[in-house]
Design an enzyme around this catalytic site. Structure first.
Site, mmCIF file in Angstrom:
data_model
loop_
_atom_site.group_PDB
_atom_site.id
_atom_site.type_symbol
_atom_site.label_atom_id
_atom_site.label_comp_id
_atom_site.label_asym_id
_atom_site.label_seq_id
_atom_site.Cartn_x
_atom_site.Cartn_y
_atom_site.Cartn_z
ATOM 1 N N SER A 145 0.823 -1.217 0.000
ATOM 2 C CA SER A 145 0.000 0.000 0.000
ATOM 3 C C SER A 145 0.855 1.265 0.000
ATOM 4 N N ARG A 334 -32.662 -10.814 -2.305
ATOM 5 C CA ARG A 334 -31.200 -10.992 -2.258
ATOM 6 C C ARG A 334 -30.607 -10.964 -3.671
ATOM 7 N N GLU A 425 -4.208 -3.661 -6.880
ATOM 8 C CA GLU A 425 -4.388 -2.296 -7.420
ATOM 9 C C GLU A 425 -4.838 -1.329 -6.341
ATOM 10 N N ASP A 427 -5.448 -1.660 -1.857
ATOM 11 C CA ASP A 427 -6.402 -2.168 -0.858
ATOM 12 C C ASP A 427 -7.593 -1.203 -0.803
HETATM 13 C C1 LIG Z 1 -13.883 -13.280 -13.837
HETATM 14 C C2 LIG Z 1 -13.449 -11.907 -13.799
HETATM 15 C C3 LIG Z 1 -11.997 -11.858 -13.485
HETATM 16 C C4 LIG Z 1 -11.560 -10.446 -13.437
HETATM 17 C C5 LIG Z 1 -10.099 -10.376 -13.526
HETATM 18 C C6 LIG Z 1 -9.677 -8.935 -13.689
HETATM 19 C C7 LIG Z 1 -8.247 -8.833 -14.050
HETATM 20 C C8 LIG Z 1 -7.823 -7.434 -14.035
HETATM 21 C C9 LIG Z 1 -6.376 -7.365 -14.058
HETATM 22 C C10 LIG Z 1 -5.879 -7.059 -12.707
HETATM 23 C C11 LIG Z 1 -4.563 -7.678 -12.473
HETATM 24 C C12 LIG Z 1 -4.181 -7.418 -11.081
HETATM 25 C C13 LIG Z 1 -2.747 -7.132 -10.989
HETATM 26 C C14 LIG Z 1 -2.447 -6.356 -9.797
HETATM 27 C C15 LIG Z 1 -1.504 -5.426 -9.838
HETATM 28 C C16 LIG Z 1 -1.175 -4.618 -8.668
HETATM 29 O O1 LIG Z 1 -1.705 -4.753 -7.604
HETATM 30 S S1 LIG Z 1 0.043 -3.435 -8.918
HETATM 31 C C17 LIG Z 1 0.329 -2.676 -7.383
HETATM 32 C C18 LIG Z 1 -0.801 -1.777 -6.983
HETATM 33 N N1 LIG Z 1 -0.430 -1.022 -5.802
HETATM 34 C C19 LIG Z 1 -1.188 -0.109 -5.302
HETATM 35 O O2 LIG Z 1 -2.279 0.155 -5.774
HETATM 36 C C20 LIG Z 1 -0.609 0.665 -4.172
HETATM 37 C C21 LIG Z 1 -1.603 1.577 -3.515
HETATM 38 N N2 LIG Z 1 -0.940 2.750 -2.975
HETATM 39 C C22 LIG Z 1 -0.930 3.933 -3.622
HETATM 40 O O3 LIG Z 1 -1.471 4.092 -4.697
HETATM 41 C C23 LIG Z 1 -0.226 5.070 -2.922
HETATM 42 O O4 LIG Z 1 0.757 4.624 -2.099
HETATM 43 C C24 LIG Z 1 -1.196 5.952 -2.136
HETATM 44 C C25 LIG Z 1 -2.075 5.151 -1.188
HETATM 45 C C26 LIG Z 1 -2.064 6.691 -3.139
HETATM 46 C C27 LIG Z 1 -0.429 6.966 -1.290
HETATM 47 O O5 LIG Z 1 0.536 7.549 -2.066
HETATM 48 P P1 LIG Z 1 1.555 8.702 -1.536
HETATM 49 O O6 LIG Z 1 2.552 8.979 -2.591
HETATM 50 O O7 LIG Z 1 2.060 8.362 -0.199
HETATM 51 O O8 LIG Z 1 0.655 9.931 -1.598
HETATM 52 P P2 LIG Z 1 -0.291 10.819 -0.748
HETATM 53 O O9 LIG Z 1 0.508 11.719 0.128
HETATM 54 O O10 LIG Z 1 -1.403 10.084 -0.116
HETATM 55 O O11 LIG Z 1 -0.808 11.642 -1.988
HETATM 56 C C28 LIG Z 1 -0.035 12.657 -2.631
HETATM 57 C C29 LIG Z 1 -0.894 13.321 -3.689
HETATM 58 O O12 LIG Z 1 -0.998 12.454 -4.815
HETATM 59 C C30 LIG Z 1 -2.382 12.212 -5.136
HETATM 60 N N3 LIG Z 1 -2.448 10.872 -5.713
HETATM 61 C C31 LIG Z 1 -2.217 9.724 -5.099
HETATM 62 N N4 LIG Z 1 -2.342 8.720 -5.972
HETATM 63 C C32 LIG Z 1 -2.634 9.248 -7.163
HETATM 64 C C33 LIG Z 1 -2.887 8.698 -8.455
HETATM 65 N N5 LIG Z 1 -2.861 7.400 -8.664
HETATM 66 N N6 LIG Z 1 -3.155 9.564 -9.439
HETATM 67 C C34 LIG Z 1 -3.221 10.890 -9.249
HETATM 68 N N7 LIG Z 1 -2.984 11.453 -8.043
HETATM 69 C C35 LIG Z 1 -2.703 10.635 -7.013
HETATM 70 C C36 LIG Z 1 -3.091 12.381 -3.833
HETATM 71 O O13 LIG Z 1 -4.448 12.663 -4.009
HETATM 72 C C37 LIG Z 1 -2.325 13.544 -3.226
HETATM 73 O O14 LIG Z 1 -2.775 14.743 -3.856
HETATM 74 P P3 LIG Z 1 -2.658 16.161 -3.115
HETATM 75 O O15 LIG Z 1 -3.367 16.031 -1.800
HETATM 76 O O16 LIG Z 1 -3.346 17.100 -4.036
HETATM 77 O O17 LIG Z 1 -1.210 16.418 -2.947
HETATM 78 C C1 LIG Z 2 -3.659 -11.617 -6.606
HETATM 79 C C2 LIG Z 2 -2.756 -10.445 -6.435
HETATM 80 C C3 LIG Z 2 -2.063 -9.968 -7.535
HETATM 81 C C4 LIG Z 2 -1.167 -8.916 -7.397
HETATM 82 N N1 LIG Z 2 -0.439 -8.502 -8.474
HETATM 83 C C5 LIG Z 2 0.497 -7.533 -8.328
HETATM 84 C C6 LIG Z 2 1.316 -7.137 -9.435
HETATM 85 O O1 LIG Z 2 1.176 -7.626 -10.551
HETATM 86 N N2 LIG Z 2 2.266 -6.197 -9.213
HETATM 87 C C7 LIG Z 2 2.449 -5.611 -8.006
HETATM 88 O O2 LIG Z 2 3.342 -4.775 -7.879
HETATM 89 N N3 LIG Z 2 1.671 -5.959 -6.948
HETATM 90 C C8 LIG Z 2 0.717 -6.892 -7.082
HETATM 91 N N4 LIG Z 2 -0.086 -7.250 -6.014
HETATM 92 C C9 LIG Z 2 0.123 -6.601 -4.717
HETATM 93 C C10 LIG Z 2 -1.026 -5.677 -4.324
HETATM 94 O O3 LIG Z 2 -1.023 -4.528 -5.094
HETATM 95 C C11 LIG Z 2 -0.910 -5.338 -2.841
HETATM 96 O O4 LIG Z 2 -1.068 -6.525 -2.115
HETATM 97 C C12 LIG Z 2 -1.961 -4.313 -2.466
HETATM 98 O O5 LIG Z 2 -1.630 -3.051 -2.981
HETATM 99 C C13 LIG Z 2 -2.182 -4.230 -0.946
HETATM 100 O O6 LIG Z 2 -1.026 -3.905 -0.311
HETATM 101 P P1 LIG Z 2 -0.471 -4.735 0.936
HETATM 102 O O7 LIG Z 2 -0.391 -6.152 0.541
HETATM 103 O O8 LIG Z 2 0.765 -4.026 1.356
HETATM 104 O O9 LIG Z 2 -1.571 -4.599 2.034
HETATM 105 P P2 LIG Z 2 -1.418 -3.876 3.449
HETATM 106 O O10 LIG Z 2 -1.307 -2.412 3.237
HETATM 107 O O11 LIG Z 2 -0.354 -4.515 4.252
HETATM 108 O O12 LIG Z 2 -2.841 -4.176 4.059
HETATM 109 C C14 LIG Z 2 -3.071 -4.918 5.252
HETATM 110 C C15 LIG Z 2 -4.234 -4.266 6.014
HETATM 111 O O13 LIG Z 2 -3.829 -2.997 6.501
HETATM 112 C C16 LIG Z 2 -4.802 -2.028 6.181
HETATM 113 N N5 LIG Z 2 -4.118 -0.744 5.971
HETATM 114 C C17 LIG Z 2 -2.932 -0.515 5.330
HETATM 115 N N6 LIG Z 2 -2.646 0.782 5.321
HETATM 116 C C18 LIG Z 2 -3.637 1.422 5.966
HETATM 117 C C19 LIG Z 2 -3.910 2.791 6.266
HETATM 118 N N7 LIG Z 2 -3.103 3.785 5.895
HETATM 119 N N8 LIG Z 2 -5.047 3.075 6.947
HETATM 120 C C20 LIG Z 2 -5.894 2.104 7.308
HETATM 121 N N9 LIG Z 2 -5.694 0.781 7.029
HETATM 122 C C21 LIG Z 2 -4.582 0.457 6.374
HETATM 123 C C22 LIG Z 2 -5.459 -2.528 4.912
HETATM 124 O O14 LIG Z 2 -6.786 -2.008 4.778
HETATM 125 C C23 LIG Z 2 -5.473 -4.028 5.166
HETATM 126 O O15 LIG Z 2 -6.624 -4.342 5.923
HETATM 127 C C24 LIG Z 2 -0.989 -8.302 -6.128
HETATM 128 C C25 LIG Z 2 -1.712 -8.770 -5.033
HETATM 129 C C26 LIG Z 2 -2.581 -9.823 -5.175
HETATM 130 C C27 LIG Z 2 -3.332 -10.323 -3.978
#
Ligand SMILES: CCCCCCCCCCCCC/C=C/C(=O)SCCNC(=O)CCNC(=O)[C@H](O)C(C)(C)COP(=O)(O)OP(=O)(O)OC[C@H]1O[C@@H](n2cnc3c(N)ncnc32)[C@H](O)[C@@H]1OP(=O)(O)O
Ligand SMILES: Cc1cc2nc3c(=O)[nH]c(=O)nc-3n(C[C@H](O)[C@H](O)[C@H](O)COP(=O)(O)OP(=O)(O)OC[C@H]3O[C@@H](n4cnc5c(N)ncnc54)[C@H](O)[C@@H]3O)c2cc1C
Length: 664
Positions: A145, A334, A425, A427
């Site tokens: 995250s 439901r 993408e 949490d």
């Molecule tokens: C049968 C059906 C099947 C369906 C199958 C579907 C398949 C679909 C494919 C999916 C495949 C899945 C693969 C998965 C991949 C992944 O998981 S990749 C990893 C993803 N990781 C995350 O999403 C991490 C989440 N964390 C974050 O995004 C950031 O850490 C955070 C929580 C947003 C915090 O970021 P931080 O830099 O610490 O910033 P802040 O201080 O909170 O914010 C600063 C400013 O930036 C703005 N901001 C934050 N994010 C964005 C953004 N994305 N875009 C634009 N702006 C952003 C934020 O609002 C703050 O703005 P200001 O307040 O104005 O400064």
């Molecule tokens: C099937 C799958 C596919 C994935 N594919 C990719 C990929 O292709 N590439 C990639 O880079 N990543 C990938 N990920 C990783 C995924 O993006 C992360 O697992 C996701 O962003 C959640 O982060 P975390 O695991 O650190 O959860 P954590 O942040 O550790 O979450 C644990 C708990 O803490 C809570 N929590 C955390 N922070 C806060 C906060 N600030 N305030 C309140 N509650 C909080 C959450 O709500 C959650 O309940 C994948 C994950 C899965 C499960």
């Protein structure tokens, strides 16, 4: 239909609308309907894409089978000269999570969104031809995250004009990226940029991971799969991976340099694009996840609806047939809100796609003004729709009684594949808190003359919304979209304002935000539900051809918002947006709408146009021929290969013998 008797024919005859036209509304246009119809049949009719044994295969076989399918799919795409749109539909209907999802869905978009023109020219042709296969390597063992907390380092070495990519700790190991474990040759790796001893935040780097000659890891790279995940089959077709770097060197031009550049002498130069564009790929994928939510939910609802019309329990009079379980009001209350939610998510997903396209065009013209709106909408709607969908799939399993628990119902695997969408993408809670920050900022700026825009525009009428009184007097008044919109706006606005007021009492705003975070999440849910309701209502304002189609959508829209109103009555009452009497009238109207959905239920799920192959469910078969097929399938289970099970002589016989001798 695949020939034979249609056990749901009578149900289909009850439909009061043009199903073919509804299929086009669901698909989005004639063009997309034609493509998805043709490609889904192409996949369904090709035995190479069979999914029948997927939940019974051991992991290694399962994975090899996925590789086979992905490679065959690629061959078909090329042989048939499919367009990009057709190819993506083909991968969708193959319906098996694979490294290709990440290659096409994240690796390529990351290069497109964060690479310079030159970088795109170099890397994209290779990726498009799959001469390299890429993944998106961001998350680490210790941080997912908190992206700013990532530990992998990319240190510029001016001597050699290279970056040194390194994993300094165990927790800095990349962990989770799909496609990384066994397949990817390259990754967009996110790391902390360091030049001249100074840190410059997280950036993306294109790193080659495996040799193209023999697929072995390059020197300094440790790489593998992270192990079995939840469910049989399900997401275990994906090689989510672990990756460690030991001072791996890459040329300077492999840092994605659209947002910031590192010059030959190690200076970091910021472009005029906002830093947040480094997070752009996530915004793109969150938008696609909202569309996927409607697919996954509609699929579960299709299975549960068809089966509910086939299944009969109780209520036989004079030896006549028992009651179809779909006729029980509890079953309807439901099931039908989930049916309505599937449609609602379809339309909000369509709108979000439009919003994303618009933002992308603006970004290309260096207009970044709508980026916060795109971030708020994708983050909020991704969270709302995936949570409802994951819970909805499980509810559909329960709606199918015992048989829903069988893998052949398709529901356990669908749930297992889908449920991580609440986590990947971003949490859902973490993303909702992002939206909460934006909401609180919007409320705090209300007095400043800066008018809120986009989906927050309703906040601009805050005075009015704080004084609003709902004037519903009879149940049918709840069919008036203007009344409904105001009630949802007032609820969302009042919940946000209430949080903002509480927040202002804290000396330290960050402490206040943390303390109030659960309330803030509820305000965000109200705000996001308002967006979905308003986009459904907007859809109804369009010209929708086809006999009875618009009328059915009106009914579903009513079910969607009145169900929300009923479920979140507490919010509406506590904020005085409705009176207890009005809430009760809403529920009366909801029951009326359920009875209007009932005759159309089967046709409404037929409109999704899913093949039996895609549904992968005996309970959801188009022809409703459930029992013989369930019976047949049981005998195909490997456990039934022999009458006396393996292990009988070793474990059962001695046990039985021991009990016999004890009795004697
Ligand atoms: C049968 C059906 C099947 C369906 C199958 C579907 C398949 C679909 C494919 C999916 C495949 C899945 C693969 C998965 C991949 C992944 O998981 S990749 C990893 C993803 N990781 C995350 O999403 C991490 C989440 N964390 C974050 O995004 C950031 O850490 C955070 C929580 C947003 C915090 O970021 P931080 O830099 O610490 O910033 P802040 O201080 O909170 O914010 C600063 C400013 O930036 C703005 N901001 C934050 N994010 C964005 C953004 N994305 N875009 C634009 N702006 C952003 C934020 O609002 C703050 O703005 P200001 O307040 O104005 O400064
Ligand atoms: C099937 C799958 C596919 C994935 N594919 C990719 C990929 O292709 N590439 C990639 O880079 N990543 C990938 N990920 C990783 C995924 O993006 C992360 O697992 C996701 O962003 C959640 O982060 P975390 O695991 O650190 O959860 P954590 O942040 O550790 O979450 C644990 C708990 O803490 C809570 N929590 C955390 N922070 C806060 C906060 N600030 N305030 C309140 N509650 C909080 C959450 O709500 C959650 O309940 C994948 C994950 C899965 C499960």
């Amino acid at each position: 239909m695949e020939g034979g008797v249609d056990y749901l024919a009578d149900e289909r005859k009850k439909a009061e609308f043009d199903v073919q036209q509804m299929k086009i509304v669901w698909a989005g246009s004639h063009h997309t309907f034609e493509i998805s119809d043709r490609i889904s049949k192409l996949v369904a009719n090709d035995p190479a894409f069979s999914k029948d044994e997927r939940t019974m295969l051991p992991r290694k076989e399962l994975f090899k089978n996925t590789l086979r399918k992905a490679s065959y799919a690629w061959k078909r795409i090329n042989d048939l000269h499919l367009s990009e749109e057709e190819a993506s539909q083909l991968r969708f209907y193959v319906d098996e999570p694979a490294f290709t999802d990440l290659h096409w869905g994240m690796f390529i978009p990351a290069i497109k969104g964060q690479g310079t023109d030159e970088q795109q020219k170099k890397w994209l042709p290779l990726a498009y031809k799959m001469q390299i296969i890429g993944c998106y390597a961001q998350t680490e063992l210790g941080h997912g995250s908190n992206v700013q907390g990532l530990e992998t380092t990319a240190t510029f070495d001016p001597q050699t004009d290279e970056f040194v990519i390194h994993s300094p700790t165990l927790t800095s190991s990349k962990w989770w990226p799909g496609g990384l474990g066994k397949v990817s040759t390259h990754g967009v790796v996110y790391a902390r940029l360091i030049t001249d001893g100074q840190e410059h935040g997280i950036h993306g780097f294109i790193v080659q991971l495996r040799r193209l000659e023999d697929h072995r890891p390059l020197p300094g790279i440790i790489i593998g799969d992270i192990g079995m995940k939840f469910g049989n089959g399900a997401y275990n077709t994906m090689d989510n991976g672990v990756l460690r770097f030991d001072h791996v060197r890459i040329p300077r031009d492999q840092m994605l340099m659209r947002v910031s550049q590192v010059t030959r002498d190690g200076k970091v130069v910021q472009s005029d694009v906002p830093r947040q564009l480094v997070y752009g790929t996530m915004v793109y994928v969150r938008q696609t996840i909202v569309q996927d939510a409607s697919c996954a939910l509609s699929r579960a609802v299709c299975i549960a609806t068809r089966y509910s019309a086939v299944r009969r329990q109780f209520g036989s009079h004079n030896g006549g047939p028992e009651t179809q379980v779909i006729d029980y009001k509890t079953q309807q209350s439901r099931l039908f809100p989930l049916l309505a939610s599937a449609y609602a998510f379809r339309f909000v997903g369509e709108w979000l796609k439009w919003l994303y396209t618009d933002v992308t065009q603006r970004l290309q013209a260096n207009d970044f003004s709508t980026l916060p709106e795109a971030h708020a909408c994708t983050a909020g709607l991704k969270s709302l729709t995936t949570s409802v969908t994951a819970d909805g799939i499980e509810e559909c399993r329960k709606l199918c009684g015992g048989h829903g628990y069988l893998c052949t119902s398709g529901l356990p695997e669908l749930f297992a594949v889908y449920v991580p969408a609440c986590t990947y993408e971003g949490d859902n809670i973490v993303l909702m808190l992002q939206v909460a920050r934006i909401l609180m900022k919007t409320v705090s700026q209300l007095g400043s003359g800066k008018l809120p825009v986009g989906t927050m525009a309703y906040m601009g009428r805050i005075e009015h919304l704080l004084q609003y009184r709902c004037n519903v007097q009879k149940a049918e008044d709840w069919l008036n979209p203007a009344i409904v919109l105001e009630a949802f706006e007032a609820r969302a606005a009042r919940m946000s304002v209430s949080c903002a007021k509480k927040l202002s009492k804290f000396a330290n705003p960050e402490e206040g935000f943390a303390e109030l975070s659960a309330d803030l999440v509820e305000a965000v849910v109200a705000h996001c539900q308002l967006i979905v309701v308003s986009k459904f209502i907007e859809k109804l304002q369009q010209d929708i051809p086809g006999k009875g189609v618009k009328q059915q959508l009106k009914v579903l829209c009513g079910v969607y918002y009145l169900f929300l109103l009923h479920k979140h009555q507490g919010d509406f009452l506590a904020t005085s947006c409705v009176t207890p009497k009005q809430a009760s009238l809403a529920n009366d109207q909801l029951r009326v709408l359920y009875s209007q959905v009932r005759p159309n239920a089967i046709a409404l799920v037929d409109a999704f146009n899913y093949t039996d192959h895609f549904l992968g469910s005996i309970l959801g078969r188009y022809d409703g021929n459930v029992y013989p097929k369930l019976y047949e399938a049981a005998w195909k289970d490997p456990l039934n290969d022999s009458v006396v099970p393996d292990g009988y002589h070793q474990y059962i016989r001695p046990l039985l013998k021991q009990q016999r001798s004890a009795k004697l």
